[in-house]
Design an enzyme around this catalytic site. Sequence first.
Site, short mmCIF file in Angstrom:
data_model
loop_
_atom_site.label_atom_id
_atom_site.label_comp_id
_atom_site.label_asym_id
_atom_site.label_seq_id
_atom_site.Cartn_x
_atom_site.Cartn_y
_atom_site.Cartn_z
N GLU A 192 0.90 -1.23 0.08
CA GLU A 192 -0.06 -0.03 -0.11
C GLU A 192 0.93 1.13 0.26
O GLU A 192 0.75 2.22 -0.76
CB GLU A 192 -1.02 0.00 1.19
CG GLU A 192 -2.11 0.95 1.35
CD GLU A 192 -2.96 0.78 2.34
OE1 GLU A 192 -3.72 -0.31 2.26
OE2 GLU A 192 -3.17 1.68 3.24
N GLU A 251 2.03 1.60 -3.26
CA GLU A 251 1.04 2.09 -4.12
C GLU A 251 0.74 3.79 -4.03
O GLU A 251 0.85 4.58 -5.12
CB GLU A 251 -0.15 1.49 -4.06
CG GLU A 251 -1.14 1.86 -4.90
CD GLU A 251 -2.43 1.06 -4.62
OE1 GLU A 251 -2.65 -0.02 -3.96
OE2 GLU A 251 -3.44 1.25 -5.08
N CYS A 284 -7.67 -1.65 4.36
CA CYS A 284 -7.47 -3.07 5.10
C CYS A 284 -8.62 -3.13 5.94
O CYS A 284 -8.76 -4.16 6.71
CB CYS A 284 -6.38 -2.87 5.94
SG CYS A 284 -5.93 -1.23 6.38
N SER A 330 -7.11 2.23 -2.18
CA SER A 330 -5.68 1.25 -2.55
C SER A 330 -6.39 -0.10 -2.90
O SER A 330 -7.46 -0.75 -2.56
CB SER A 330 -4.84 1.01 -1.37
OG SER A 330 -4.00 0.10 -1.47
N LYS A 350 -14.72 -9.28 9.11
CA LYS A 350 -13.63 -10.26 8.60
C LYS A 350 -14.41 -11.67 8.28
O LYS A 350 -13.92 -12.44 7.47
CB LYS A 350 -12.52 -10.31 9.60
CG LYS A 350 -11.79 -9.12 9.79
CD LYS A 350 -10.73 -8.89 8.44
CE LYS A 350 -9.97 -7.78 8.84
NZ LYS A 350 -9.28 -7.50 7.52
N GLU A 370 -15.72 -11.15 4.88
CA GLU A 370 -14.61 -10.86 3.97
C GLU A 370 -13.81 -12.23 3.51
O GLU A 370 -13.50 -12.29 2.13
CB GLU A 370 -13.37 -9.99 4.67
CG GLU A 370 -12.31 -9.39 3.47
CD GLU A 370 -11.21 -8.88 4.17
OE1 GLU A 370 -10.83 -9.06 5.38
OE2 GLU A 370 -10.50 -7.78 3.72
N GLU A 403 -13.92 -13.77 -4.46
CA GLU A 403 -12.47 -13.31 -5.11
C GLU A 403 -11.55 -13.64 -4.23
O GLU A 403 -10.17 -13.56 -4.85
CB GLU A 403 -12.36 -11.87 -5.65
CG GLU A 403 -12.36 -11.05 -4.27
CD GLU A 403 -14.09 -10.31 -3.82
OE1 GLU A 403 -14.75 -11.14 -3.96
OE2 GLU A 403 -14.18 -9.27 -3.52
N CYS A 437 -9.82 -0.82 15.06
CA CYS A 437 -10.08 -2.19 15.46
C CYS A 437 -9.98 -2.45 16.80
O CYS A 437 -10.73 -3.44 17.41
CB CYS A 437 -8.94 -3.12 14.74
SG CYS A 437 -8.77 -2.59 13.03
#
Lengths: 486, 129, 590
Positions: free
Chosen positions: C284, C287, C310, C330, C369, C372, C377, C514
């Site tokens: 990241e 990037e 994230c 990102s 999560k 996720e 994908e 978090c």
Amino acid sequence: MAKQIRIALRNCGVIDPERIEDYIARDGYMALASVLTDLSPEAVIEILKKSGLRGRGGGGFPAGIKWEITRNVVADQKYVVCNADEGDPGAFMDRSILEGDPHVVLEAMTINGYCTGASRGLIYIRAEYPLAVERLKTAMGQSRSMGLLGENILGTGFNFDIDIRYGAGAFVCGEETALIHSMEGLRGEPTVKPPFPSVEGYLKKPTNVNNVETFANIPIIINKGWKWFSSIGTEKSKGTKVFALAGKINNVGLIEVPMGTTLREVIYEIGGGIQYGKAFKAAQTGGPSGGCLTVKHLDTPIDYDNLIAAGSMMGSGGLIVMDEDDCMVAIAKFYLEFTVEESCGKCSPCRIGNKRLFELLEKITQGNGTMDDIDKLRNLGTVIKETSLCGLGQSSPNPVLSTIDNFPEEYHEHVTGKKCRSKVCKSLMQYLVVADKCIGCTLCARNCPVDAISGERKQVHFIDQSKCIKCGACMDKCKFNAIIIN
Amino acid sequence: MAKLETANALMELREALKEKGAALSQANSPLSTIQVKVTMATCGIASGSKPVFEFMKDELSKRNIPAKVTQVGCMGFCYAEPTIEITIPGKSPVIFGYVNLKKADEIIEHFIRKGEEIEGSIQINYETA
Amino acid sequence: MNMVKLIIDGKHVEVPENTTLLKAAKTVGIDIPTLCYFELKDMNIENRPGGCRVCVVEVRGRRNLAPACNTMVAEGMEVFTHNIRVLNARRTVLELILSDHPAECLTCSKNGNCELQSMAQQLGVREIPYAGEQSKYRKDTSPAIIRDVDKCIMCRRCEMMCNDVQTVGALSAVNRGFMAVVAPAFEMNLEKSTCTYCGQCVSVCPTGALTEVDHSRNVINSLADPAKTVVVQTAPAVRAALGEEFGLEPGTLVTGKMVAALRRLGFDYVFDTDFAADLTIMEEGSELLDRLTRYLKGDKEVKLPILTSCCPGWVNFFEHNFPEMLDIPSTAKSPQQMFGPVAKEYFAKKLGIDRKNMIVVSIMPCLAKKYECQREEFKVNGDPDVNYSLSTRELAHLIKQSNIDFNALPEEDFDNPLGASTGAAVIFGATGGVIEAACRTAYELYTGKKLEKVDFTELRGLENIRHATLDFDGLPINIGIAHGLGNARKLLEDIRAGKSQFHAIEIMACPGGCIGGGGQPYHHGNSEIIKQRSAAIYREDSGKPIRKSHENPFIQELYREFLGKPLGEKSHHLLHTHYFDKSVGDFIEE
């Protein structure tokens, strides 16, 4: 002798509600003209305060003081709201005014806008009132085109316009904070007051909310003066009150009586007495939020304070008359069923408590109640009243509490004697065949939908109580009065 | 209707309308024609006042009786809807209840045309401010 | 500030005007019980609908009892919080609430953590005199959250979180009266709604009406399967909160004990999501530098600001609400999802096992999560890169049911190679941490100079939206930080309107980052707990020998042995993703 004075209803039944000319010919918009040209907002508020006009939606808050509070809040935008979300079962005062005299509400709201500093008005009306909506829209179009609504009203530079908002049929939206949330597109549920809408209302701006009937009183008070208005009524309740007279009364209708008129005058002189000459038992005022008035209240002058003292309330003006055939426990259950349905569910006492009250009443009317249940009703009802968030829950136990207070013997009969003296509570009834009247024609047995009746031709018939659903078909069919209710 | 530019314009309009007798309370009718008011609030319409309203308009004109027929809001006699109020010049207004087309016809023929007293009138039991 | 004097339970109280009776009472040691009321102090989060009516008190002169949470003090007021009238009313209200609540405490996942249960205990309710019908609703299970709203008490905390704080708008009250309940529109399934699975509704629910989908049984089964190599990764915020479940003070770091516990549970390798966080920074951060450099060179194609990616709740949020801006975040996967392919494509190969025989479990402070790791994908031929994601709470349960005395455990170290991490990775757990970690690396890569002052304290804190300008050796870099999706929405709307001045923005869905995640031990509205967790995170960072991601020797090794270089082809394939337009709801078809 006329017992009624029509003030709020003065144009209803007189003018063509779709012709502004009729309204003007009856001095319509004259109050607005004189307010805009001759009177300061303070002066108008003073007139209202002196007139003693109190809110006709049920609360009875002095209208002038409400206007003054809204006026005194500093804000860049304020709103005037007309509460036309008439929801009491059997009440139709607001609808009649809007259908018969829509301009009076527009004129009064505009005066309110001038006094409070609001430039926008909103009418919150039930979508179930299509004719009232149509006539309001017609009236708004007419008054706009004549310069009585909109920009630069009567050339005075004052701007005020009105929009319509529709209610979707929730009783609780008659509560002003719930009404405001509904108009904002939010769930129609109340919030804790304060802040009152006068301080923080529609879109968080100061908002003066008055009921249709309150507004209908305003122009004439300005035209005829506060002295005239305050000469009508009682010491603390001035003017008149419109009631929707319904129930077991001969002349069901819309009446407007001076405050202080007694229930006896309303029922026997204006209402033409009880149907079929039966005995008066009770009158429910204030709809599902009110309580019942009984024989002992017949000569009590009706005003805000006396009704509260009698355990009821003025409410918006529903007045339902009950006679000896009405079971007071069943009546209480009827109203509870309504409030259970109409509670918004926000606060626990109203959401769950009313349900429990209803369940207890159901238990009693089914013959399964105990004396302990009556105590529970009383205790629970009291807690719901004192802990609920808004006026709905704070008053919904009233029908139960007031029927327990006024008709304890009926509750006791249901519980201990398993008997409903008015023969309303079906679970407590038995259809019986009178042996010496029954000729054994079999008509009842042939008409019984559940085959509960047995008996040979020309023999006395018998009703199996375990099968009987108490529909009453047998009794209707019997030509010999051989079936009775025990 | 033209826009009213001043409060005075409103007052002038009111006076003009009053002279023409645009809308009148029961008591102060200066009109020389017969006035017929049919209650056309939701309750009245639901009880059938719309055909009565049309009937009164059409029939009075067909029968060459000069009259002004208007719709009005609720008169308060819900139990007797449809109700209509008849004002004959020089006389006190009379309200009839339970008016169907047959009754309407009777009102035109007997009460209005012949000036007879007929059954079904309702005592007006209020004052209007 | 005008002070107001009043009397509460005979005690004289003086507080500023516009103070509620609830708070005024607290100043003199009177704790009025509440149920729907909820506050996270210093985070602008407050719920006081005045709905439960448990906090009612008597105010002299008032006809009805007043809700303490919603009644403002007034001069001369006299208040009674526990006279007989108040006690009776309060108990009756609670009895009513309990009468419409399933009495299944023994098997409820909130058993022992339920505020309604505690309230019944506190008020000494021993029977429910007003028993009657109970409201029944359809149970709704989504990939991350279970709605069992028979247990809903209409406190509206979740609604407040979902609408006011997160501006997600998935939950609101529906129906009237007795059937009123909080639900997605039309009572459709949460999965069909705009829910981001941030889990903030779960973290504030006082009862068991909203809970996480529990995957611990799957994990136990995997651990018992000899054919599987089970690998676990632990997110940075877990170590700062897990101790709370075992009676330790909030803010106690239990990294070593947690590792020891996981080893005793039978995990074959105990690794650290922090390793993947370092990897995230490499990708990241590169990037960011790439976009920034091209931007500074005048490349009109390049879009700034770059947004961190994230946080899976945040990813869901922008996929639902800002589909036209999918090219701004990102493309770097989240640390959890970077860990997965590294474990299954790199480490498994090192071990010489097939990826299908490796089970990757993540321990996360997060419920999103769970969703996720189920995204299509992130699977290879149906095999997810990360098999199961457990919340901090689920891990605690797992430890408890495995007879492990957590507090007596020794401190142990993570396994290598995927267990080594830097301080930069640890601070991912707190709001502002990701961007701080990225800047530590980006600064050195961009300027070629050594960063002397590693702590960017200007990026830390709990204010809703923060911004700072960092000096990259003469180049001012504007950083924006938002935690809580409502705050994120504001920054996003600025970008949409072309008003954003930022080069890079960090966004975390949960208030506090978090550490305040939807999978953390319940804080019950105590914001001190969140602050202590945050402090622990920064303590762990400053105690680390290496505090910049690019200096992590195992990260360097990974690039040398396997990945090549950041943003390289292999990275692109394994560590980057793309986003989907999920704005078109398909709920109508239901």
